[in-house]
Motif scaffolding. Structure first.
Motif, PDB file in Angstrom:
ATOM      1  N   GLY A  44       0.825  -1.198   0.000  1.00 40.11           N
ATOM      2  CA  GLY A  44       0.000   0.000   0.000  1.00 40.11           C
ATOM      3  C   GLY A  44       0.857   1.243   0.000  1.00 40.11           C
ATOM      4  O   GLY A  44       1.965   1.274  -0.538  1.00 40.11           O
ATOM      5  N   GLY A  45       0.337   2.297   0.640  1.00 44.53           N
ATOM      6  CA  GLY A  45       1.069   3.545   0.733  1.00 44.53           C
ATOM      7  C   GLY A  45       1.475   3.837   2.164  1.00 44.53           C
ATOM      8  O   GLY A  45       1.369   2.982   3.050  1.00 44.53           O
ATOM      9  N   HIS A  81       4.341   0.954  -2.984  1.00 46.54           N
ATOM     10  CA  HIS A  81       3.602   0.763  -4.230  1.00 46.54           C
ATOM     11  C   HIS A  81       2.501   1.787  -4.451  1.00 46.54           C
ATOM     12  O   HIS A  81       1.978   1.892  -5.572  1.00 46.54           O
ATOM     13  CB  HIS A  81       3.020  -0.649  -4.269  1.00 46.54           C
ATOM     14  N   ARG A  82       2.131   2.537  -3.411  1.00 42.93           N
ATOM     15  CA  ARG A  82       1.113   3.568  -3.588  1.00 42.93           C
ATOM     16  C   ARG A  82       1.650   4.911  -3.093  1.00 42.93           C
ATOM     17  O   ARG A  82       2.853   5.129  -3.086  1.00 42.93           O
ATOM     18  CB  ARG A  82      -0.177   3.144  -2.899  1.00 42.93           C
ATOM     19  N   ASP A  83       0.768   5.808  -2.668  1.00 45.99           N
ATOM     20  CA  ASP A  83       1.165   7.187  -2.365  1.00 45.99           C
ATOM     21  C   ASP A  83       1.757   7.331  -0.961  1.00 45.99           C
ATOM     22  O   ASP A  83       1.492   6.533  -0.064  1.00 45.99           O
ATOM     23  CB  ASP A  83      -0.045   8.117  -2.468  1.00 45.99           C
ATOM     24  N   GLY A 113       3.701   5.357  -6.388  1.00 49.24           N
ATOM     25  CA  GLY A 113       2.631   6.342  -6.408  1.00 49.24           C
ATOM     26  C   GLY A 113       3.168   7.752  -6.324  1.00 49.24           C
ATOM     27  O   GLY A 113       4.340   8.032  -6.615  1.00 49.24           O
TER      28      GLY A 113
END
Length: 211
Positions: free
Chosen positions: A34-35, A52-54, A71
């Protein structure tokens, strides 16, 4: 892992402790699917970090190795002992900071302050930033609009400034080194510094590699 005679297990490297149901192992890479937000808190890891995300506003990511962010990096704080890879970019909104020891490969930068110890590679634009760069500034297809960039090495960018005549300053070589030593990584260049190889942009001015 070192198995001690009293039954204890001692890790011989730094990293993330993992157990797959059968084995205990140390992973030198922190891989976040996730982020970085309230569900994770700030990150402080001895090794490489992959996100992998923000990274959300006001969170901090610190790693002794490389940091890779798939991200967007919002107005957060990145402290990276290796290289930074931020494919989408950094939306600093005047609060985001970067402190990167190695090279940085970034999609775009908007209102960010900080320091890159190696080369800065930009895919797109850098807008209203204050950055010191220990190597070269490279943006073959992007623009530098507003703010101030101090690069100890050369600069190769597609466009400097904008049609609206936004004040834009790029300081290279000796002047950039003097600024860095006197003011530190997050401070803007001092107006009293020697004007060696200072480039103020005019609308749509293009810059090649500085000799």
């Amino acid at each position: 892992l070192l198995h001690l005679s009293d039954g204890r297990i001692l890790a011989q490297i730094d990293g993330l402790l993992r157990f797959d149901g059968q084995r205990i192992m140390i992973d030198p890479v922190l891989d976040l699917q996730g982020g970085v937000d309230f569900s994770t808190g700030n990150i402080d890891f001895d090794g490489d970090v992959i996100i992998h995300r923000d990274i959300r506003d006001r969170f901090r990511v610190k790693a002794t190795g490389d940091v890779t962010v798939e991200g967007l990096i919002d107005a957060s704080h990145i402290d990276c002992g290796g290289e930074l890879h931020a494919r989408r970019g950094v939306a600093g909104r005047g609060e985001g900071t970067l402190d990167v020891d190695g090279d940085a490969h970034i999609g775009y930068l908007d209102q960010v302050k900080g320091h890159v110890g190696g080369d800065l590679h930009l895919t797109r634009e850098m807008m209203h930033c204050t950055l010191s760069i220990g190597g070269d500034l490279i943006s073959d297809f992007g623009a530098i609009i507003g703010g101030c960039a101090s690069s100890v090495g050369n600069a190769r960018v597609a466009d400097l400034g904008s049609a609206s005549e936004t004040p834009t300053e790029v300081r290279l070589g000796a002047a950039a080194t003097a600024d860095r030593d006197a003011a530190g990584p997050f401070a803007p260049p001092s107006p009293q510094a020697a004007p060696t190889r200072t480039h103020r942009a005019t609308p749509h001015a293009a810059a090649g590699t500085t000799p």
